[in-house]
Design a protein around this motif. Structure first.
Motif: not given
Ligand SMILES: Cc1cc2nc3c(=O)[nH]c(=O)nc-3n(C[C@H](O)[C@H](O)[C@H](O)COP(=O)(O)OP(=O)(O)OC[C@H]3O[C@@H](n4cnc5c(N)ncnc54)[C@H](O)[C@@H]3O)c2cc1C
Ligand SMILES: Nc1ncnc2c1ncn2[C@@H]1O[C@H](COP(=O)(O)O)[C@@H](O)[C@H]1O
Lengths: 284, 367
Positions: A245-246, A248, A262-263, A265-267, A269-270, A273-274, B334, B337-340, B356
Motif C-alpha cells: 500500500v502507498q 499518504i 489524496v485527490m 494521488a488518485i489522479f 494512479k488513474q 479518471l480525471e 491496508f 488497498a493501493h492508497l492508504g 473534488f
C-alpha cells in the motif's frame, strides 16, 4: 398444514480463524449457530402455521452435535425436530446432500403426514452454494420457488400458492401448485423470540434421530463422498498482494491539504479518471 | 458443489469415487464449452458475456468450440442475444425459441437445458451465479446427476484436461479447487463482475443450431402472473459502477453516512457499505459490498471506516485502485488497498468532497 424446514448447523464464520502456517481452519472453540439464512425460512413457516394451523418440523443432516441447532429451532416454536445423522453422509457435496435430505423428507411425509411445503434458506454460510434447495425440489418433483420475498396467497383447499420472487431486474409474481419447495430470501421477516413455554418444551423434547437406514436410504453409493461427483482437489490461502500500500503522509497537514494530496494521488494512479470526471461534471 | 470441504484435514483424494482417472465411456462424447446466455426481458446479463470471455480461454486450451446457449421467447430476441454471444467470442449458438420461454421459469428452462445437454453433450457448462443462474444450475445438475461448483472465482483446465474450479470457502478465508472428474458436463457458476468483460468484435457471427422446446404451456404448472420491473432510479448499479464510495462502522452513525453519499454524488459514483450497515438499516441490502453482497470491479473504490474483513475484501479485490481511509494503521484493509490514508473519515470525507467539487468546477470553467 405440515411444513418442513431444512436448516443447517454452521460454524459462526465471523469467528473462524485460519492457522497462519498450516492454512487450516481452527475450529476449536468456534461456536456453531443455525445458518442465519435458514431463520427466515423458519420464521415464515411458523407464521404460516400460526395462521393456518398444523405443524412445523425442522430437519437437519449433520453430526450428532447438530442436535443443538434443532433444539434452538424448537425454542423458536418448531413442533418437531428430525436429525439425520450417519457416518456414510460424511463428505457430501450438494448432490449427495440433496439426495439424503430428499429421502428423509419423503420419510417424514410417510411418518408424520404429507408436507405440502418444504422450506430451505437461500444459502448456507459455509457451503454457500444455494444449490441444495433446488436439488431437493428436483429429486422430489416439488414445484420450485426460489428467492421468495413474500407469500401472497395460499389456498390449502385448492392446493395453490402465489409468491413474489426476486428475479433479475424485477419481481416475478408466480403462482403454482403445492407441494412446493420455497427458498426464502433474507431480510424478509424477523425471527420471533420464542416463548418460555417453547423453551421448556424444547428442553424436554425428544429429537427424532434417523440413520441412513431409518430414513429408508438403501443406496449408500449415492451418499457422502461416494455419492459426490465433485471432489476437493486442494485447499489454500488467498495470496497476499505483492504490491504494498502507498500510504499518504498525513503529518502536519490540514484536513483540506490532506484531501488535496489524496485527490492528487488518485489522479496519479488513474490518469484517465480525471478526464472521465470532468466529462461527467460537464454533463451535469 | 462440495459442501463445507473438510478443510481442517484436506484428505488425500485417493479412494474417493471421484478420483478414477478414466472417464466412463459414455461421457467421452462430451465435448465443447457452453455458456448460458441469460437474457431476462431481452436484456443480456453482462455476467454471461464475462463468462464467454472465460469460456473462450477454456475452449482454446481444450482445442474445442465455445457455444452460447440462448433460450428466448421470440426469434428477434433470440437473434439479438445470439449476436451478442458471437460478438463476445462464441463460435456457435444453441437456440431454443418458444413463447413459453419469454419469462424465466424453472420447469421450462430446466427442460430446455437438459434436452440440449443430452442431445449435444458439452464437457463444460457455465452459468452466471445470478438468481436465475443459481435457480437453474441446481435443477440442471440434479437432473443430470453431475457435479456443480458454485460461485467460482477462477476457472482453469488442469494437466489432464479437466475443469479446475476455484472458489472461496469459509467466508473467503480459504480458497478451494474443485473438480468433477467422472461426470459430464462439468458445471460451474460465477458471480457477476468476478471475471472481466471480453473485448467485443462488432459484426462477428457464428453458426446457429436451433432446437425445439418439447413442451406446451399446459405442461407447466407454474405461471407468471406479473413481472414488476425495478425502477431504474431505485436500483443500485454497484456491480457495474466505475467509481464506488463506501462506508463502514467507522462512520459511527447513519447521519454520518450522508458524507459517503455526498462524495459519491460529486464523483457520479455509486455508494455502498459493509454488511453491518445493512444490518443496522443505514443502507439497503442491495448496497452491501462483499462476499454475501455485491462483487464490484470499479476503476476507483474509496472505503471509509471499513476494516477490510475477508468477507468484504473478496468483493472488492477486482477494483483497479482501492483507497482506504481508516484511523487504525493496522486495519487489515491496508493489506490490500493501493492508497492508504490514516485519518478520521468523518473529517476527511467532506474535505474530499470539497476538493473534488472545487477541482472539477475550476477545470470545467478553464476547459
Ligand atoms: C457469513 C458472513 C458473511 C459476511 N459477508 C460480508 C459482506 O458481504 N460484506 C461485508 O462488508 N461484511 C461481511 N461480513 C462481515 C465482516 O466479517 C465484517 O464484520 C464487516 O465487514 C465489518 O464491517 P466494518 O468494516 O464496517 O466494521 P468494523 O470491522 O467494525 O470496522 C470499522 C473500522 O472503522 C475504523 N474507524 C473507526 N473510526 C473511524 C473513523 N472516524 N474514521 C475512519 N476509520 C474509522 C476502525 O479502525 C475499523 O477498522 C460477513 C460476515 C459473515 C460471518
Ligand atoms: N446438511 C443440511 N441439513 C439441512 N438443510 C441443509 C443442509 N445443507 C443445506 N441445507 C439447506 O439448503 C439451503 C442451501 O444450502 P447450500 O446449498 O449449502 O447453500 C440451506 O439454507 C439449508 O436450508
Amino acid at each position: 398444514m405440515h411444513i418442513v424446514v431444512c436448516l443447517k448447523q454452521v460454524p459462526d464464520s465471523a469467528q473462524i480463524r485460519v492457522h497462519p502456517v498450516t492454512n487450516t481452519i481452527m475450529r476449536q472453540g468456534v461456536p456453531t449457530i443455525i445458518n442465519p439464512y435458514d431463520l427466515f425460512a423458519l420464521e415464515e413457516a411458523l407464521r404460516l402455521r400460526d395462521r393456518l394451523g398444523g405443524e412445523v418440523t425442522v430437519l437437519t443432516m449433520g453430526p450428532p452435535m447438530a442436535e443443538d441447532a434443532l433444539r434452538k429451532a424448537l425454542t423458536f416454536g418448531a413442533d418437531r425436530a428430525v436429525l439425520l445423522t450417519d457416518r456414510s453422509f460424511a463428505g457430501s457435496d450438494t448432490l449427495a446432500t440433496s439426495y439424503a435430505l430428499s429421502m428423509a423428507l419423503a420419510k417424514i411425509g410417510e411418518v408424520f403426514g404429507p408436507t405440502p411445503i418444504v422450506f430451505t434458506g437461500k444459502q448456507t454460510i459455509d457451503g454457500d452454494t444455494a444449490q441444495v434447495g433446488p436439488g431437493i425440489a428436483k429429486r422430489l418433483g416439488l414445484n420450485q420457488l426460489t428467492y421468495v420475498a413474500r407469500i401472497c396467497d395460499l389456498d390449502p383447499a385448492a392446493g395453490t400458492i402465489s409468491v413474489e420472487r426476486r428475479a433479475e431486474g424485477g419481481v416475478q409474481v408466480l403462482e403454482t401448485r403445492m407441494p412446493v419447495l420455497i427458498t426464502m430470501l433474507e431480510g424478509t421477516n424477523e425471527m420471533r423470540r420464542g416463548s418460555l413455554d417453547d423453551a421448556y418444551r424444547a428442553a424436554r423434547s425428544q429429537i427424532v434421530k434417523w440413520s441412513a437406514a431409518d430414513a429408508g436410504i438403501t443406496e449408500l453409493a449415492k451418499c457422502g463422498l461416494k455419492g459426490s461427483p465433485t471432489i476437493v482437489k486442494k485447499v489454500f490461502a488467498p495470496q497476499a498482494r505483492a504490491e504494498k500500500v502507498q500510504q499518504i503522509p498525513t503529518s502536519d497537514l490540514s484536513t483540506d491539504a490532506l484531501a488535496a494530496s489524496v485527490m492528487a494521488a488518485i489522479f496519479q494512479k488513474q490518469p484517465a479518471l480525471e478526464g472521465d470526471l470532468l466529462r461527467f461534471a460537464a454533463g451535469q | 458443489m462440495t459442501d463445507a470441504p473438510k478443510a481442517d484435514a484436506p484428505k488425500p483424494a485417493a479412494g474417493r469415487a471421484g478420483t478414477k482417472r478414466e472417464l466412463p465411456e459414455h461421457f467421452k462424447a462430451y465435448r465443447h464449452v457452453w455458456v448460458v446466455i441469460e437474457c431476462e426481458h431481452g436484456i443480456v446479463h453482462p455476467v454471461s458475456l464475462e463468462l464467454l470471455g472465460e469460456g473462450r480461454k477454456l475452449a482454446d486450451k481444450r482445442g474445442v468450440e465455445l457455444a452460447g446457449v440462448v433460450l428466448a421467447g421470440d426469434p428477434l430476441t433470440a437473434a439479438q442475444v445470439a449476436a451478442a454471444a458471437f460478438e463476445h467470442g462464441a463460435d456457435l449458438a444453441y437456440v431454443v425459441t418458444d413463447p413459453i420461454l419469454a419469462h424465466y421459469r424453472n420447469e421450462s428452462y430446466t427442460r430446455a437445458m437438459t434436452d440440449l445437454v443430452n442431445t449435444y453433450k458439452p464437457e463444460i457448462l457455465l452459468l452466471g451465479a445470478t438468481n436465475l443462474g443459481r435457480d437453474l444450475a441446481g435443477s440442471v445438475a440434479t437432473t443430470l446427476l453431475t457435479g456443480l461448483t458454485a460461485d467460482c472465482t477462477e476457472l482453469a483446465i488442469d494437466d489432464e484436461g479437466s475443469l479446475a474450479a476455484t472458489r472461496p470457502t469459509f467466508g473467503g478465508s480459504l480458497l478451494c479447487t474443485i473438480m468433477t472428474l467422472n461426470y459430464r458436463p462439468q458445471m460451474a457458476t460465477v458471480r457477476p463482475r468476478v471475471m472481466s468483460l471480453p473485448e467485443r468484435t462488432p459484426g462477428r457471427w457464428g453458426r446457429i443450431v436451433e432446437h425445439p422446446l418439447n413442451l406446451t404451456e399446459a405442461d407447466i404448472i407454474t405461471k407468471v402472473l406479473r413481472f414488476v420491473a425495478d425502477r431504474e432510479s431505485d436500483k443500485a448499479q454497484l456491480a457495474y459502477a466505475d467509481i464506488v464510495v463506501a462506508g463502514g462502522l467507522g462512520l459511527r452513525s447513519a447521519e454520518n453516512f450522508q458524507l459517503v453519499r455526498s462524495l459519491a454524488e460529486v464523483l457520479g459514483a455509486e455508494y455502498g457499505g459493509s454488511r453491518p450497515l445493512v444490518q443496522k438499516g443505514w443502507i439497503s441490502a442491495d448496497r452491501q459490498i462483499g462476499q454475501t453482497g455485491k462483487t464490484i470491479r470499479p476503476k476507483l473504490y474509496i472505503a471509509a471506516g471499513i476494516s477490510g474483513a475477508i468477507q468484504h475484501r473478496v468483493g472488492v479485490e477486482g477494483a483497479d485502485t482501492i483507497v482506504a481511509i481508516n484511523t487504525d494503521p493496522k486495519a487489515p484493509i491496508f493489506e490490500f488497498a493501493h492508497l492508504g490514508v490514516v485519518a478520521d473519515a468523518i473529517e476527511l470525507l467532506p474535505a474530499l468532497t470539497r476538493a473534488f467539487r472545487a477541482h472539477l468546477s475550476v477545470n470545467r470553467l478553464a476547459g
